[in-house]
Design a protein around this motif. Sequence first.
Motif, PDB file in Angstrom:
ATOM      1  N   THR A  74       0.834  -1.208   0.000  1.00  0.00           N
ATOM      2  CA  THR A  74       0.000   0.000   0.000  1.00  0.00           C
ATOM      3  C   THR A  74       0.864   1.250   0.000  1.00  0.00           C
ATOM      4  O   THR A  74       0.613   2.202  -0.750  1.00  0.00           O
ATOM      5  N   GLU A  75       1.911   1.242   0.828  1.00  0.00           N
ATOM      6  CA  GLU A  75       2.807   2.399   0.892  1.00  0.00           C
ATOM      7  C   GLU A  75       3.581   2.575  -0.407  1.00  0.00           C
ATOM      8  O   GLU A  75       3.732   3.703  -0.905  1.00  0.00           O
ATOM      9  N   SER A  76       4.062   1.482  -0.967  1.00  0.00           N
ATOM     10  CA  SER A  76       4.834   1.589  -2.205  1.00  0.00           C
ATOM     11  C   SER A  76       3.949   2.036  -3.371  1.00  0.00           C
ATOM     12  O   SER A  76       4.390   2.822  -4.217  1.00  0.00           O
ATOM     13  N   TYR A 107      16.119   5.189   0.735  1.00  0.00           N
ATOM     14  CA  TYR A 107      16.510   5.250   2.143  1.00  0.00           C
ATOM     15  C   TYR A 107      15.759   4.202   2.962  1.00  0.00           C
ATOM     16  O   TYR A 107      16.339   3.555   3.836  1.00  0.00           O
ATOM     17  N   VAL A 108      14.465   4.037   2.679  1.00  0.00           N
ATOM     18  CA  VAL A 108      13.668   3.030   3.394  1.00  0.00           C
ATOM     19  C   VAL A 108      14.258   1.642   3.178  1.00  0.00           C
ATOM     20  O   VAL A 108      14.402   0.855   4.127  1.00  0.00           O
ATOM     21  N   VAL A 160       1.023   8.007   1.667  1.00  0.00           N
ATOM     22  CA  VAL A 160       2.338   7.468   2.017  1.00  0.00           C
ATOM     23  C   VAL A 160       2.596   7.633   3.513  1.00  0.00           C
ATOM     24  O   VAL A 160       3.077   6.708   4.189  1.00  0.00           O
ATOM     25  N   SER A 161       2.274   8.812   4.041  1.00  0.00           N
ATOM     26  CA  SER A 161       2.499   9.076   5.467  1.00  0.00           C
ATOM     27  C   SER A 161       1.652   8.165   6.338  1.00  0.00           C
ATOM     28  O   SER A 161       2.136   7.645   7.355  1.00  0.00           O
ATOM     29  N   ALA A 162       0.382   7.962   5.947  1.00  0.00           N
ATOM     30  CA  ALA A 162      -0.487   7.082   6.732  1.00  0.00           C
ATOM     31  C   ALA A 162       0.024   5.646   6.717  1.00  0.00           C
ATOM     32  O   ALA A 162       0.039   4.959   7.753  1.00  0.00           O
ATOM     33  N   ALA A 163       0.456   5.181   5.544  1.00  0.00           N
ATOM     34  CA  ALA A 163       0.984   3.820   5.448  1.00  0.00           C
ATOM     35  C   ALA A 163       2.300   3.691   6.217  1.00  0.00           C
ATOM     36  O   ALA A 163       2.587   2.634   6.799  1.00  0.00           O
ATOM     37  N   ALA A 240       8.366  -4.741  -1.913  1.00  0.00           N
ATOM     38  CA  ALA A 240       7.410  -3.779  -2.465  1.00  0.00           C
ATOM     39  C   ALA A 240       8.095  -2.468  -2.827  1.00  0.00           C
ATOM     40  O   ALA A 240       7.807  -1.858  -3.867  1.00  0.00           O
ATOM     41  N   PHE A 241       9.028  -2.033  -2.003  1.00  0.00           N
ATOM     42  CA  PHE A 241       9.718  -0.770  -2.260  1.00  0.00           C
ATOM     43  C   PHE A 241      10.734  -0.918  -3.388  1.00  0.00           C
ATOM     44  O   PHE A 241      10.973   0.031  -4.142  1.00  0.00           O
TER      45      PHE A 241
END
Length: 255
Positions: A74-76, A107-108, A160-163, A240-241
Amino acid sequence: MLVSVLAVAAAVGVVAAAAFLFRKLDHGTDDVLPNGPAAGHAGSMLSSLFLLVFAIAVVVPWTTADSARQNTYTESRAAVETYWAAAGLPSPVGAQVQQQLRDYVQYVVQKEWPLMADGRLSLEGASRLDALRTQVAGLIVTGDDARAAKSATLDELKEVSAARRQRGADAQARPPAGVLPLTILTGSIVILYPFLAGARPRGKTLVPLFIMAGLLGFGIYLTWQISHVFSSGLSVGPEAFRSALDEFQRIPWSG
């Protein structure tokens, strides 16, 4: 902890009192056989208790790990959509936002992921994302297309921030306290129960006991492995990233 100890003591006391009273009242018959009613009842209840605890020890961490893995996608996906939206921002800001977003995802993967094994996220990662949101929010644009691109970029950055916040919660998630030790304890009792009941297995009767002990040991090992979402042999990885970084290469560069 005190309540748990008192509960155990009360349950054991009930059994001791019942045994004493029934003997004093001369009610029932002596049961000293390994396959007697008392041993059979205790064995079935112990097996049921172990299965219950074992199911909790497997289902809860497995569900947590699956949810954490879905959240990384979801974040990616939100990062990819942000990258697409930033392509519509005026030059050179759009290209800057895309580059900063690419740097954040890298960075992640490279720096932040190892920290999640300790149950935490990095402050630098949060600072990078906050700075990016502040930059886009303060951007002054003209024209309907540019305003739409800015709005879409901010919306996706919020996703992105919420995930990210959810990923932080997933990194701190742990199974209920005591579940794994209780699984080990009940598993050990189930293995040793025939001996505790007074039986002395010999020869071929030991074979199924050895098989059961091996399988129980392997099952307990697996429950320990899946109890750490980001730091075990079955942990959630940054795939995912990495996919998002590959996707960035195919998205038009702003400018």
